[in-house]
Design a protein around this motif. Structure first.
Motif, PDB file in Angstrom:
ATOM      1  N   LEU A  36     -19.949   1.438 -26.880  1.00  0.00           N
ATOM      2  CA  LEU A  36     -21.272   2.058 -26.996  1.00  0.00           C
ATOM      3  C   LEU A  36     -22.337   1.014 -26.751  1.00  0.00           C
ATOM      4  O   LEU A  36     -22.406   0.002 -27.465  1.00  0.00           O
ATOM      5  N   ILE A  37     -23.168   1.255 -25.744  1.00  0.00           N
ATOM      6  CA  ILE A  37     -24.259   0.331 -25.412  1.00  0.00           C
ATOM      7  C   ILE A  37     -25.541   1.160 -25.298  1.00  0.00           C
ATOM      8  O   ILE A  37     -25.603   2.126 -24.534  1.00  0.00           O
ATOM      9  N   LEU A  38     -26.588   0.784 -26.069  1.00  0.00           N
ATOM     10  CA  LEU A  38     -27.871   1.481 -26.079  1.00  0.00           C
ATOM     11  C   LEU A  38     -28.997   0.505 -25.746  1.00  0.00           C
ATOM     12  O   LEU A  38     -29.020  -0.620 -26.277  1.00  0.00           O
ATOM     13  N   THR A  39     -29.931   0.933 -24.920  1.00  0.00           N
ATOM     14  CA  THR A  39     -31.119   0.115 -24.641  1.00  0.00           C
ATOM     15  C   THR A  39     -32.147   0.334 -25.748  1.00  0.00           C
ATOM     16  O   THR A  39     -31.944   1.135 -26.662  1.00  0.00           O
ATOM     17  N   GLU A  40     -33.265  -0.348 -25.587  1.00  0.00           N
ATOM     18  CA  GLU A  40     -34.318  -0.282 -26.615  1.00  0.00           C
ATOM     19  C   GLU A  40     -34.924   1.110 -26.725  1.00  0.00           C
ATOM     20  O   GLU A  40     -35.394   1.511 -27.800  1.00  0.00           O
ATOM     21  N   LEU A  41     -34.900   1.888 -25.634  1.00  0.00           N
ATOM     22  CA  LEU A  41     -35.528   3.208 -25.619  1.00  0.00           C
ATOM     23  C   LEU A  41     -34.503   4.334 -25.697  1.00  0.00           C
ATOM     24  O   LEU A  41     -34.807   5.474 -25.342  1.00  0.00           O
ATOM     25  N   GLU A  42     -33.306   4.052 -26.211  1.00  0.00           N
ATOM     26  CA  GLU A  42     -32.269   5.064 -26.321  1.00  0.00           C
ATOM     27  C   GLU A  42     -31.780   5.180 -27.757  1.00  0.00           C
ATOM     28  O   GLU A  42     -31.909   4.239 -28.555  1.00  0.00           O
ATOM     29  N   TYR A  43     -31.218   6.339 -28.049  1.00  0.00           N
ATOM     30  CA  TYR A  43     -30.575   6.569 -29.335  1.00  0.00           C
ATOM     31  C   TYR A  43     -29.490   7.603 -29.151  1.00  0.00           C
ATOM     32  O   TYR A  43     -29.448   8.310 -28.130  1.00  0.00           O
ATOM     33  N   CYS A  44     -28.631   7.706 -30.177  1.00  0.00           N
ATOM     34  CA  CYS A  44     -27.580   8.715 -30.152  1.00  0.00           C
ATOM     35  C   CYS A  44     -27.161   9.056 -31.577  1.00  0.00           C
ATOM     36  O   CYS A  44     -27.540   8.363 -32.536  1.00  0.00           O
ATOM     37  N   HIS A  45     -26.392  10.107 -31.705  1.00  0.00           N
ATOM     38  CA  HIS A  45     -25.852  10.525 -32.995  1.00  0.00           C
ATOM     39  C   HIS A  45     -24.320  10.362 -32.960  1.00  0.00           C
ATOM     40  O   HIS A  45     -23.679  10.750 -31.972  1.00  0.00           O
ATOM     41  N   VAL A  46     -23.773   9.788 -34.046  1.00  0.00           N
ATOM     42  CA  VAL A  46     -22.322   9.565 -34.174  1.00  0.00           C
ATOM     43  C   VAL A  46     -21.829  10.321 -35.397  1.00  0.00           C
ATOM     44  O   VAL A  46     -22.431  10.235 -36.489  1.00  0.00           O
ATOM     45  N   ILE A  47     -20.726  11.070 -35.268  1.00  0.00           N
ATOM     46  CA  ILE A  47     -20.180  11.877 -36.357  1.00  0.00           C
ATOM     47  C   ILE A  47     -18.848  11.299 -36.840  1.00  0.00           C
ATOM     48  O   ILE A  47     -18.025  10.828 -36.040  1.00  0.00           O
ATOM     49  N   ASN A  48     -18.702  11.276 -38.148  1.00  0.00           N
ATOM     50  CA  ASN A  48     -17.422  10.856 -38.773  1.00  0.00           C
ATOM     51  C   ASN A  48     -16.546  12.091 -38.862  1.00  0.00           C
ATOM     52  O   ASN A  48     -16.884  13.070 -39.536  1.00  0.00           O
ATOM     53  N   LYS A  49     -15.357  12.009 -38.153  1.00  0.00           N
ATOM     54  CA  LYS A  49     -14.527  13.203 -38.062  1.00  0.00           C
ATOM     55  C   LYS A  49     -13.817  13.519 -39.372  1.00  0.00           C
ATOM     56  O   LYS A  49     -13.304  14.630 -39.530  1.00  0.00           O
ATOM     57  N   PHE A  50     -13.832  12.582 -40.333  1.00  0.00           N
ATOM     58  CA  PHE A  50     -13.209  12.860 -41.622  1.00  0.00           C
ATOM     59  C   PHE A  50     -14.220  13.482 -42.587  1.00  0.00           C
ATOM     60  O   PHE A  50     -13.894  14.416 -43.330  1.00  0.00           O
ATOM     61  N   THR A  51     -15.469  12.940 -42.603  1.00  0.00           N
ATOM     62  CA  THR A  51     -16.468  13.428 -43.565  1.00  0.00           C
ATOM     63  C   THR A  51     -17.420  14.450 -42.955  1.00  0.00           C
ATOM     64  O   THR A  51     -18.103  15.181 -43.664  1.00  0.00           O
ATOM     65  N   GLY A  52     -17.516  14.457 -41.625  1.00  0.00           N
ATOM     66  CA  GLY A  52     -18.448  15.354 -40.965  1.00  0.00           C
ATOM     67  C   GLY A  52     -19.893  14.889 -41.025  1.00  0.00           C
ATOM     68  O   GLY A  52     -20.806  15.620 -40.628  1.00  0.00           O
ATOM     69  N   GLN A  53     -20.104  13.651 -41.522  1.00  0.00           N
ATOM     70  CA  GLN A  53     -21.459  13.119 -41.613  1.00  0.00           C
ATOM     71  C   GLN A  53     -21.901  12.605 -40.253  1.00  0.00           C
ATOM     72  O   GLN A  53     -21.152  11.928 -39.564  1.00  0.00           O
ATOM     73  N   VAL A  54     -23.135  12.919 -39.907  1.00  0.00           N
ATOM     74  CA  VAL A  54     -23.711  12.496 -38.624  1.00  0.00           C
ATOM     75  C   VAL A  54     -24.761  11.428 -38.904  1.00  0.00           C
ATOM     76  O   VAL A  54     -25.659  11.622 -39.740  1.00  0.00           O
ATOM     77  N   ASN A  55     -24.650  10.314 -38.218  1.00  0.00           N
ATOM     78  CA  ASN A  55     -25.575   9.200 -38.392  1.00  0.00           C
ATOM     79  C   ASN A  55     -26.351   8.939 -37.097  1.00  0.00           C
ATOM     80  O   ASN A  55     -25.886   9.260 -35.994  1.00  0.00           O
ATOM     81  N   LEU A  56     -27.529   8.339 -37.292  1.00  0.00           N
ATOM     82  CA  LEU A  56     -28.396   7.987 -36.164  1.00  0.00           C
ATOM     83  C   LEU A  56     -28.165   6.529 -35.807  1.00  0.00           C
ATOM     84  O   LEU A  56     -28.180   5.658 -36.671  1.00  0.00           O
ATOM     85  N   ILE A  57     -27.962   6.272 -34.522  1.00  0.00           N
ATOM     86  CA  ILE A  57     -27.836   4.901 -34.034  1.00  0.00           C
ATOM     87  C   ILE A  57     -28.907   4.727 -32.962  1.00  0.00           C
ATOM     88  O   ILE A  57     -28.964   5.476 -31.983  1.00  0.00           O
ATOM     89  N   GLU A  58     -29.758   3.679 -33.184  1.00  0.00           N
ATOM     90  CA  GLU A  58     -30.884   3.423 -32.262  1.00  0.00           C
ATOM     91  C   GLU A  58     -30.649   2.116 -31.540  1.00  0.00           C
ATOM     92  O   GLU A  58     -30.038   1.173 -32.054  1.00  0.00           O
ATOM     93  N   GLY A  59     -31.055   2.066 -30.306  1.00  0.00           N
ATOM     94  CA  GLY A  59     -30.983   0.851 -29.520  1.00  0.00           C
ATOM     95  C   GLY A  59     -32.143  -0.080 -29.848  1.00  0.00           C
ATOM     96  O   GLY A  59     -33.115   0.335 -30.508  1.00  0.00           O
ATOM     97  N   PRO A  60     -32.018  -1.334 -29.493  1.00  0.00           N
ATOM     98  CA  PRO A  60     -30.879  -1.867 -28.703  1.00  0.00           C
ATOM     99  C   PRO A  60     -29.620  -2.016 -29.587  1.00  0.00           C
ATOM    100  O   PRO A  60     -29.691  -2.501 -30.711  1.00  0.00           O
ATOM    101  N   TYR A  61     -28.472  -1.612 -28.985  1.00  0.00           N
ATOM    102  CA  TYR A  61     -27.216  -1.604 -29.751  1.00  0.00           C
ATOM    103  C   TYR A  61     -26.075  -1.786 -28.763  1.00  0.00           C
ATOM    104  O   TYR A  61     -26.124  -1.240 -27.651  1.00  0.00           O
ATOM    105  N   ARG A  62     -25.029  -2.580 -29.246  1.00  0.00           N
ATOM    106  CA  ARG A  62     -23.846  -2.796 -28.395  1.00  0.00           C
ATOM    107  C   ARG A  62     -22.621  -2.969 -29.287  1.00  0.00           C
ATOM    108  O   ARG A  62     -22.633  -3.759 -30.223  1.00  0.00           O
ATOM    109  N   ARG A  63     -21.572  -2.177 -28.961  1.00  0.00           N
ATOM    110  CA  ARG A  63     -20.297  -2.336 -29.676  1.00  0.00           C
ATOM    111  C   ARG A  63     -19.180  -2.045 -28.675  1.00  0.00           C
ATOM    112  O   ARG A  63     -19.148  -0.977 -28.069  1.00  0.00           O
TER     113      ARG A  63
END
Length: 548
Positions: free
Chosen positions: A16-43
């Protein structure tokens, strides 16, 4: 307004690679919780139990002068989503949507920049207090410019309105939907509708649209149509149960529920019913043309083209009577046609054709009147002009044309002969006049010559009289001078006689007197003697001697 994309389905992620002007939502398939991830980000290696919820999206950017409405906003302090709540976010700012947040309509709006002639109609959707004013849900009010308006979270913009400018001859129909009252606003003015007002679109009947020439034409029924009455024009307006008559010149604007009195009258030539639709009447005088067929006593059919001179002889106390007959033109022409047909049936073709005007006018204008009046509506016919009369039968028409042509030839020849005789008469009279003029000129010249000779003689006589008068005055002056000289000589002589030299003077005069004594001298033959004739003459010149 910028529309953003909606979230997509979930899918596995490894990197997962996000620029400064990007974001996305990631869901935990066990808990069903959705979190916000904002750029800049790299994993590089992502946990296998987490999935990308939707797609990678761009952050929302709100510029200066813009705003966006967020539904179900995220509370950063409590870290919860406030479901069912709306939030206004003004620019400039940049943010990402938390899981559960929704951008209303998916759009970013510009702020309302209101000029002095613009405003907003605002509706309250939830109770709230603003500037010590309590707004209840369902309230409606208006904000006028000039200003910059940012919508409140508990309000909704119903519409943006603009001031309406009315000219001096303009009118606008406005309805208050709270009271149901409809009114006419007249110019010149600039007005802005209140939150409880709207434009009222006046209804016009088909007859009114035809009379106003707006049938099939697009027009704004919320604006009053200016109705212009010229001089000698009249109109009737129905307002509910009352009627009023307007006389020009003036400009009319109908009230919201006024109705025009329309007249459907005959037109064309010959007159045909239901041709013209009028909302005003010209009082006249005016001309009405018609064409009718008559039958004479000897069954000859004639087509008459005629023109009436008409007017309305109004009664100021009863103007409504003018509108008593709807088709006053058709009524009048049919009445006239009936009278003319009845008169034509009493005469043969030749008589009626040659004397139509002489026969018709006495029948129309009876009892020494100069008009025919319709008492129903004060309409009068006071003149008749028969333009032409033609036989309906073609053969008779041809014969008549031939006869007319023959008569015209005779008439033209007669006119030519008369003109020729008149020309000759004028020529003779002109010659006589020239001779008379010459004789008068000769007599005037002779009179001028006599006058000139008499004038010259008179001038010569006056000159001779003046010369004689001058000579007489000269002789008188000379005699006066001589008399004065003798008088002076006598005075001087008296003075000498009175002086001591008196004796010498007397002796001198005695000697001088001897010169006048005749002397006798005897001379021998062949002798010569010179005798002086005197020393000095009275004028001082020496006298000559005489030889004997």
């Amino acid at each position: 307004m910028k529309k953003l994309s909606s979230p997509a389905k979930t899918h596995k992620i490894s990197t997962l690679i996000l620029t400064e002007l990007e974001y996305c939502h990631v869901i935990n398939k066990f808990t069903g919780q959705v979190n916000l991830i904002e750029g800049p980000y790299r994993r590089i290696k992502y946990l296998w139990w987490k999935k990308l919820y939707g797609t990678i999206r761009e952050k929302i950017i709100i510029k200066e002068g813009q705003y966006a409405t967020i539904i179900n906003p995220h509370d950063s302090k409590k870290r919860i989503i406030k479901h069912g709540v709306r939030e206004i976010r003004q620019g400039p700012c940049i943010f990402s949507l938390y899981p559960g947040e929704i951008l209303e309509d998916g759009k970013i709006y510009n702020n309302y920049v209101l000029a002095h002639d613009r405003g907003l109609i605002i509706r309250c959707i939830q109770d709230y207090r603003e500037d010590e004013i309590m707004h209840k849900a369902g309230d409606i009010w208006m904000r006028k410019g000039p200003m910059i308006y940012y919508p409140h979270i508990y309000t909704k913009i119903e519409k943006e309105i603009e001031a309406i400018s009315l000219g001096a001859q303009d009118g606008l129909y406005i309805k208050n939907f709270n009271t149901g009252q409809v009114r006419l606003e007249k110019g010149p003015q600039t007005l802005m509708l209140t939150p409880f007002e709207e434009l009222y679109y006046k209804h016009y009947s088909i007859a009114e649209q035809r009379a106003l020439k707006i049938l099939g034409v697009q027009f704004d029924a919320s604006r009053a149509i200016p109705l212009k009455l010229e001089t000698e024009e009249i109109a009737m307006i129905n307002s509910g149960e009352t009627q009023r008559v307007e006389i020009g010149p003036k400009m009319l604007l109908l009230e919201p529920f006024d109705r025009l009195k329309t007249l459907i009258i005959s037109g064309k030539t010959p007159k045909m019913p239901n041709i013209l639709t009028k909302w005003k009447i010209f009082l006249g005088p005016m001309f009405v043309s018609d064409q009718l067929c008559v039958r004479t006593k000897d069954n000859a059919e004639l087509l008459i083209h005629l023109r009436y001179k008409t007017r309305f002889n109004i009664d100021p106390k009863n103007l409504k009577k003018i509108f008593a007959v709807e088709d006053f033109i058709g009524y009048a022409t049919e009445t006239m046609a009936s009278i003319i047909r009845q008169e034509a049936a009493q005469h043969n073709f030749e008589e009626f054709h040659s004397k139509a005007a002489e026969l018709i006018e006495p029948v129309l204008f009876k009892h020494d009147l100069t008009y025919f009046r319709f008492e129903e509506n004060y309409f009068e016919i006071f003149g008749l002009d028969i333009k032409k009369i033609l036989p309906q039968d073609a053969e008779i028409a041809n014969q008549l044309n031939a006869a007319i042509k023959s008569n015209m030839d005779v008439y033209v020849n007669k006119i030519q002969q008369t003109a020729q005789l008149e020309a000759e008469r004028q020529l003779v009279e002109g010659r006589i006049e020239i001779e008379d003029t010459k004789q008068a000129l000769y007599e005037k010249e002779l009179a001028n010559f006599k006058f000139k000779e008499i004038g010259n003689a008179k001038i010569e006589a006056e000159a001779s009289i003046e010369r004689t008068r001058g000579e007489m005055e000269s002789i008188q002056m000379r005699e006066s001078i001589v008399n004065q000289g003798e008088e002076l000589h006598l005075k001087n002589t008296l003075l000498l006689l009175e002086s001591s030299t008196t004796e010498e003077y007397l002796r001198l005069q005695q000697v001088k007197s001897f010169q006048n004594v005749e002397k006798t001298v005897i001379l021998p033959t062949d002798s010569k003697i010179f005798v002086p004739m005197g020393d000095i003459n009275p004028y001082g010149q020496k006298k000559q001697t005489s030889m004997i």
